[in-house]
Design an enzyme around this catalytic site. Sequence first.
Site, PDB file in Angstrom:
ATOM      1  CD  GLN A  93      -9.826  -9.383   3.005  1.00  0.00           C
ATOM      2  OE1 GLN A  93      -9.324  -7.775   3.031  1.00  0.00           O
ATOM      3  NE2 GLN A  93      -8.594 -10.279   3.758  1.00  0.00           N
ATOM      4  CG  HIS A 124      -2.677 -11.013  12.490  1.00  0.00           C
ATOM      5  ND1 HIS A 124      -2.482  -9.802  13.225  1.00  0.00           N
ATOM      6  CD2 HIS A 124      -3.451 -10.663  11.213  1.00  0.00           C
ATOM      7  CE1 HIS A 124      -4.189  -8.966  12.100  1.00  0.00           C
ATOM      8  NE2 HIS A 124      -3.394  -9.215  11.647  1.00  0.00           N
ATOM      9  N   GLY A 184      -7.357 -15.385   7.276  1.00  0.00           N
ATOM     10  CA  GLY A 184      -8.621 -16.112   8.591  1.00  0.00           C
ATOM     11  C   GLY A 184     -10.061 -16.091   8.203  1.00  0.00           C
ATOM     12  CB  ALA A 239      -2.837  -3.558  14.283  1.00  0.00           C
TER      13      ALA A 239
END
Length: 296
Positions: free
Chosen positions: A155, A39, A149, A34
């Site tokens: 994360q 991205h 990012g 997606a």
Amino acid sequence: MPMRIIRQKAKLQAQTRDWRRSGETIGVVLTMGALHDGHLSLVRAALARADRVIVTVFVNPRQFNNPEDLENYPRTEESDARTLAPLKIDTLYVPAPEEIYPSGFSTTVSVSGVSDGLCGGDRPGHFDGVATVVTKLLLQTDADYTFFGDKDYQQLQVVRRVANDLDLKTEIVACPTVREEDGLAMSSRNLRLGSGARATAPVLGRVLESAANVIGRGGNVSQALETAHQALLVAGFDKVDYFEVRSDPGLLAIETADQPARLFAAAWLNGVRLIDNLPIPVLTQTTNSAQLCEPA
């Protein structure tokens, strides 16, 4: 050469061996598909840094603690491939689940410390799933560089810890959050917002910015967090999972922003969980969000 779509680990590794024999470096962008401009900013950073670029698309079941969330996660392989084609990456790796978790797979990579609280508290097992799949994909792709990012900042810290602790050769490169014109942090989950919720969603970023500025000017942290929490509910958010100040980069819970710190938020809107974060702009601190991607 046109972008290759590879689905088998063996074929991918045959390709990377050829690149290695030619002395070429490999950059990897790990995604669940997606794809959006956030991205693509990572892909462009990879193209600028590495000789060869791989983008992976794998919806990782082990990082979902909610089966409904896994089922509803957007899967858009055909449009993702069309989106990537103009960038002229070398390979789109779309492994089947058995290529990542073959029969009998029983190993989990677990990271403590930076995974505690925030999304780690609200989503049990989530970061074990992230750490495990990232380790697998970095080894399968033989990556020299991988690009993450700032939006998923916890994360990012988990991945940094995995690479450091397990002596992975891959350099973790951090890139700034990419936002829509109205300030909403780009996310694949935004596709699930209806038009009404989409109009409300940018409030999250505005409330974060306001609270970060108040705290950065020396305002009362507890009061700023409570005001922000209530502002989200008044704006129409269904629930706030957390609105917290954490040290940067250690992500320790702190009550005063007298050290480098970031403000983190997660809130639900129309059944979609949105997350965002911002550095607290204290004059004496520097932030990890730069205009260009930086090595971790």
